[in-house]
Design a protein around this motif. Structure first.
Motif, PDB file in Angstrom:
ATOM      1  N   ALA A 168       5.715   1.855 -26.394  1.00  0.00           N
ATOM      2  CA  ALA A 168       4.477   2.017 -26.113  1.00  0.00           C
ATOM      3  C   ALA A 168       3.557   2.104 -27.349  1.00  0.00           C
ATOM      4  CB  ALA A 168       4.187   3.112 -25.110  1.00  0.00           C
ATOM      5  N   ASP A 169       2.600   1.540 -27.193  1.00  0.00           N
ATOM      6  CA  ASP A 169       1.481   1.649 -28.272  1.00  0.00           C
ATOM      7  C   ASP A 169       2.059   1.704 -29.850  1.00  0.00           C
ATOM      8  OD1 ASP A 169      -0.620   1.829 -26.297  1.00  0.00           O
ATOM      9  OD2 ASP A 169      -0.735   3.974 -26.742  1.00  0.00           O
ATOM     10  N   GLY A 170       3.200   0.603 -29.871  1.00  0.00           N
ATOM     11  CA  GLY A 170       3.575   0.324 -31.084  1.00  0.00           C
ATOM     12  C   GLY A 170       4.763   1.223 -31.633  1.00  0.00           C
ATOM     13  N   THR A 171       5.210   2.284 -30.823  1.00  0.00           N
ATOM     14  CA  THR A 171       6.244   3.326 -31.026  1.00  0.00           C
ATOM     15  C   THR A 171       7.214   2.947 -30.406  1.00  0.00           C
ATOM     16  OG1 THR A 171       4.416   5.069 -31.865  1.00  0.00           O
ATOM     17  CG2 THR A 171       6.843   5.452 -31.180  1.00  0.00           C
ATOM     18  N   ARG A 172       8.616   2.943 -30.983  1.00  0.00           N
ATOM     19  CA  ARG A 172       9.722   2.832 -29.894  1.00  0.00           C
ATOM     20  C   ARG A 172      10.458   4.659 -29.756  1.00  0.00           C
ATOM     21  NH1 ARG A 172      15.572   1.014 -31.452  1.00  0.00           N
ATOM     22  NH2 ARG A 172      16.150   0.073 -29.540  1.00  0.00           N
ATOM     23  N   PHE A 173      10.010   4.950 -28.761  1.00  0.00           N
ATOM     24  CA  PHE A 173      10.543   6.075 -28.711  1.00  0.00           C
ATOM     25  C   PHE A 173      11.914   6.296 -28.386  1.00  0.00           C
ATOM     26  CE2 PHE A 173       5.870   6.492 -27.568  1.00  0.00           C
ATOM     27  CZ  PHE A 173       5.562   7.503 -28.443  1.00  0.00           C
ATOM     28  N   ALA A 174      12.729   7.296 -28.787  1.00  0.00           N
ATOM     29  CA  ALA A 174      14.202   7.574 -28.521  1.00  0.00           C
ATOM     30  C   ALA A 174      14.123   8.757 -27.481  1.00  0.00           C
ATOM     31  CB  ALA A 174      14.864   7.885 -29.545  1.00  0.00           C
ATOM     32  N   ALA A 179      -0.780  13.613 -27.793  1.00  0.00           N
ATOM     33  CA  ALA A 179      -1.056  12.230 -27.313  1.00  0.00           C
ATOM     34  C   ALA A 179      -0.056  11.437 -27.329  1.00  0.00           C
ATOM     35  CB  ALA A 179      -2.179  11.802 -28.314  1.00  0.00           C
ATOM     36  N   ASP A 180       0.966  11.572 -28.314  1.00  0.00           N
ATOM     37  CA  ASP A 180       2.098  10.739 -28.284  1.00  0.00           C
ATOM     38  C   ASP A 180       3.125  11.006 -27.040  1.00  0.00           C
ATOM     39  OD1 ASP A 180       1.983   9.166 -30.573  1.00  0.00           O
ATOM     40  OD2 ASP A 180       2.906  10.766 -32.012  1.00  0.00           O
ATOM     41  N   ALA A 181       3.156  12.461 -26.736  1.00  0.00           N
ATOM     42  CA  ALA A 181       3.773  12.892 -25.573  1.00  0.00           C
ATOM     43  C   ALA A 181       3.444  12.257 -24.264  1.00  0.00           C
ATOM     44  CB  ALA A 181       4.031  14.205 -25.470  1.00  0.00           C
ATOM     45  N   ALA A 182       2.065  12.354 -24.146  1.00  0.00           N
ATOM     46  CA  ALA A 182       1.590  11.551 -23.059  1.00  0.00           C
ATOM     47  C   ALA A 182       1.608  10.147 -22.910  1.00  0.00           C
ATOM     48  CB  ALA A 182      -0.089  11.865 -23.000  1.00  0.00           C
ATOM     49  N   THR A 183       1.811   9.536 -24.231  1.00  0.00           N
ATOM     50  CA  THR A 183       2.060   8.008 -24.174  1.00  0.00           C
ATOM     51  C   THR A 183       3.654   7.545 -23.763  1.00  0.00           C
ATOM     52  OG1 THR A 183       0.569   7.621 -26.020  1.00  0.00           O
ATOM     53  CG2 THR A 183       2.380   6.123 -25.619  1.00  0.00           C
ATOM     54  N   PHE A 184       4.408   8.578 -24.272  1.00  0.00           N
ATOM     55  CA  PHE A 184       5.788   8.392 -23.886  1.00  0.00           C
ATOM     56  C   PHE A 184       6.101   8.603 -22.350  1.00  0.00           C
ATOM     57  CE2 PHE A 184       9.743  10.783 -22.855  1.00  0.00           C
ATOM     58  CZ  PHE A 184      10.757   9.837 -22.946  1.00  0.00           C
ATOM     59  N   SER A 237      12.997   7.721 -33.201  1.00  0.00           N
ATOM     60  CA  SER A 237      11.940   7.114 -32.895  1.00  0.00           C
ATOM     61  C   SER A 237      11.070   6.297 -34.322  1.00  0.00           C
ATOM     62  CB  SER A 237      10.943   8.096 -32.219  1.00  0.00           C
ATOM     63  OG  SER A 237      11.328   8.673 -30.965  1.00  0.00           O
ATOM     64  N   THR A 238      10.551   5.209 -34.051  1.00  0.00           N
ATOM     65  CA  THR A 238       9.720   4.748 -34.876  1.00  0.00           C
ATOM     66  C   THR A 238       8.259   5.380 -35.273  1.00  0.00           C
ATOM     67  OG1 THR A 238       8.890   2.875 -33.574  1.00  0.00           O
ATOM     68  CG2 THR A 238      10.966   2.668 -34.569  1.00  0.00           C
ATOM     69  N   GLY A 239       7.441   4.798 -35.956  1.00  0.00           N
ATOM     70  CA  GLY A 239       6.222   5.020 -36.061  1.00  0.00           C
ATOM     71  C   GLY A 239       5.817   6.089 -37.028  1.00  0.00           C
ATOM     72  N   VAL A 288      16.283  15.791 -16.160  1.00  0.00           N
ATOM     73  CA  VAL A 288      15.977  16.344 -17.409  1.00  0.00           C
ATOM     74  C   VAL A 288      15.698  15.272 -18.390  1.00  0.00           C
ATOM     75  CG1 VAL A 288      16.548  17.635 -19.203  1.00  0.00           C
ATOM     76  CG2 VAL A 288      17.258  18.182 -17.020  1.00  0.00           C
ATOM     77  N   ILE A 289      14.606  15.354 -19.301  1.00  0.00           N
ATOM     78  CA  ILE A 289      14.238  14.298 -20.082  1.00  0.00           C
ATOM     79  C   ILE A 289      14.052  14.886 -21.386  1.00  0.00           C
ATOM     80  CG2 ILE A 289      12.961  12.340 -20.758  1.00  0.00           C
ATOM     81  CD1 ILE A 289      12.139  11.925 -17.622  1.00  0.00           C
ATOM     82  N   TRP A 290      14.628  14.599 -22.386  1.00  0.00           N
ATOM     83  CA  TRP A 290      14.029  15.048 -23.764  1.00  0.00           C
ATOM     84  C   TRP A 290      14.012  13.584 -24.722  1.00  0.00           C
ATOM     85  CZ3 TRP A 290      18.878  15.370 -21.770  1.00  0.00           C
ATOM     86  CH2 TRP A 290      20.115  15.145 -22.374  1.00  0.00           C
ATOM     87  N   PHE A 291      13.205  13.732 -25.959  1.00  0.00           N
ATOM     88  CA  PHE A 291      12.781  12.801 -26.792  1.00  0.00           C
ATOM     89  C   PHE A 291      12.377  12.989 -28.048  1.00  0.00           C
ATOM     90  CE2 PHE A 291       8.703  14.320 -25.245  1.00  0.00           C
ATOM     91  CZ  PHE A 291       7.704  13.902 -25.871  1.00  0.00           C
ATOM     92  N   ASP A 292      12.143  11.970 -28.616  1.00  0.00           N
ATOM     93  CA  ASP A 292      11.740  12.239 -30.108  1.00  0.00           C
ATOM     94  C   ASP A 292      10.214  11.581 -30.254  1.00  0.00           C
ATOM     95  OD1 ASP A 292      14.066  13.462 -31.541  1.00  0.00           O
ATOM     96  OD2 ASP A 292      14.936  11.284 -31.945  1.00  0.00           O
ATOM     97  N   THR A 293       9.483  12.580 -30.755  1.00  0.00           N
ATOM     98  CA  THR A 293       8.041  12.066 -30.809  1.00  0.00           C
ATOM     99  C   THR A 293       7.971  10.968 -31.982  1.00  0.00           C
ATOM    100  OG1 THR A 293       7.598  13.771 -32.346  1.00  0.00           O
ATOM    101  CG2 THR A 293       6.745  13.838 -29.873  1.00  0.00           C
ATOM    102  N   ALA A 294       6.682  10.406 -32.317  1.00  0.00           N
ATOM    103  CA  ALA A 294       6.644   9.061 -32.985  1.00  0.00           C
ATOM    104  C   ALA A 294       6.944   9.609 -34.600  1.00  0.00           C
ATOM    105  CB  ALA A 294       5.154   8.697 -33.211  1.00  0.00           C
ATOM    106  N   GLY A 295       7.943   9.025 -35.185  1.00  0.00           N
ATOM    107  CA  GLY A 295       8.163   9.299 -36.759  1.00  0.00           C
ATOM    108  C   GLY A 295       9.325  10.298 -37.012  1.00  0.00           C
ATOM    109  N   VAL A 296       9.697  10.902 -35.611  1.00  0.00           N
ATOM    110  CA  VAL A 296      10.721  11.912 -35.578  1.00  0.00           C
ATOM    111  C   VAL A 296      12.221  11.228 -35.118  1.00  0.00           C
ATOM    112  CG1 VAL A 296      11.570  14.109 -34.628  1.00  0.00           C
ATOM    113  CG2 VAL A 296       9.082  13.762 -35.207  1.00  0.00           C
ATOM    114  N   GLY A 297      13.207  11.823 -35.803  1.00  0.00           N
ATOM    115  CA  GLY A 297      14.693  11.290 -35.557  1.00  0.00           C
ATOM    116  C   GLY A 297      14.639   9.962 -35.272  1.00  0.00           C
TER     117      GLY A 297
END
Length: 280
Positions: free
Chosen positions: A16-22, A85-90, A72-74, A61-70
């Motif tokens: 989403a929005d150029g980021t590949r969220f893990a 805002a990244d969390a909202a995008t995810f 996730s790209t970006g 239950v859902i957990w994720f890496d924000t952009a540039g973390v772990g």
């Protein structure tokens, strides 16, 4: 086939929005999803599997890496508003329209701002070991900053003096937490040096004194559970009292002989309390 657990559920990706969220998830489709937002230098592996599995017994239950973390790209962001805002995008990328939200430490700051800016998204809020904007900073005597000097999460034992108190009981609970975290075989990418710099800037910006900095709390109407340890040396426990006092619908739980990761020290008690709160 055995149902997946926090240690075995696969890592998935959404763009989403150029980021590949893990991200990882358990018990998909069961009730209102519970989304986790992460602490400073945390990745997919640092949330206690006992907590994730405990919640997943009754809900998604859902957990994720924000952009540039772990994984996730970006680019990692340098303000809490941008991380939020990244969390909202995810959340939007996953098609989530109504969630419960659990934020720990810096993730609790992100969770506050996400709830403030997206009130229709968040049904209930759980804040653990965190602070409001312009909150009380760490006492220099606690030397908390030095605990992070070892750098990103390349050693699970880094968290023992950060999340747990100095007592034998608390440190034993910390070692049990480390053992649970290590049950995961395919580990996430460690928090990067660039992310450390960006998130450090976000921490400074969030803590900057501002006489109107906490006005937003009055606008967060979601029922909120505030949780901390009796002596948090990373984000002083008094910040939790401030949150409980200034949020319109909040209750406070302080666990004994514990610190910044009190919920990791008392995972069964924490899950039971939080589930009761979410199920009301």
């Amino acid at each position: 086939m055995t149902d997946p657990t926090a240690a075995t559920t696969p890592t998935e990706f959404v763009e989403a929005d150029g980021t590949r969220f893990a991200y990882r998830r358990l018990n998909a489709g069961a009730g209102v999803p519970l989304l986790f937002t992460q602490h400073f230098m945390g990745n997919l592996d640092t949330i206690d599997p006992a907590i994730l599995d405990g919640f997943a017994a009754t809900r998604e239950v859902i957990w994720f890496d924000t952009a540039g973390v772990g994984s996730s790209t970006g680019e990692p962001k340098s303000t809490i508003a941008d991380i939020s805002a990244d969390a909202a995008t995810f959340a939007e990328a996953l098609g989530l329209t109504r969630i419960d939200l659990l934020g720990h430490s810096m993730g609790g700051q992100v969770a506050q701002w996400l709830t403030y800016t997206h009130p229709r998204l968040v049904r209930k809020l759980i804040l653990v070991g965190t602070s409001p904007r312009s909150g009380i900073l760490t006492d220099p005597a606690d030397n908390a900053a030095a605990l992070f000097a070892a750098g990103p999460n390349t050693n699970d034992e880094l968290w023992l003096p950060i999340f747990f108190g100095p007592s034998d009981t608390s440190q034993a609970a910390g070692r049990a937490y480390v053992a649970r975290v290590r049950t995961r075989v395919d580990r996430d990418v460690p928090f990067s040096g660039d992310a450390v710099k960006s998130y450090s800037a976000a921490r400074v910006e969030w803590g900057t004194p501002d006489e109107h900095g906490q006005d937003y709390l009055a606008q967060i109407t979601a029922p909120t559970l505030v949780v901390n340890g009796s002596h948090d040396i990373v984000i002083p426990s008094v910040n939790s009292f401030t949150l409980q006092q200034k949020l319109p619908d909040a209750e406070l739980v302080l666990y004994p002989d514990s610190g910044h990761g009190a919920h990791f020290q008392y995972p069964e008690r924490f899950v039971a309390t939080a589930v009761e709160f979410l199920d009301r």
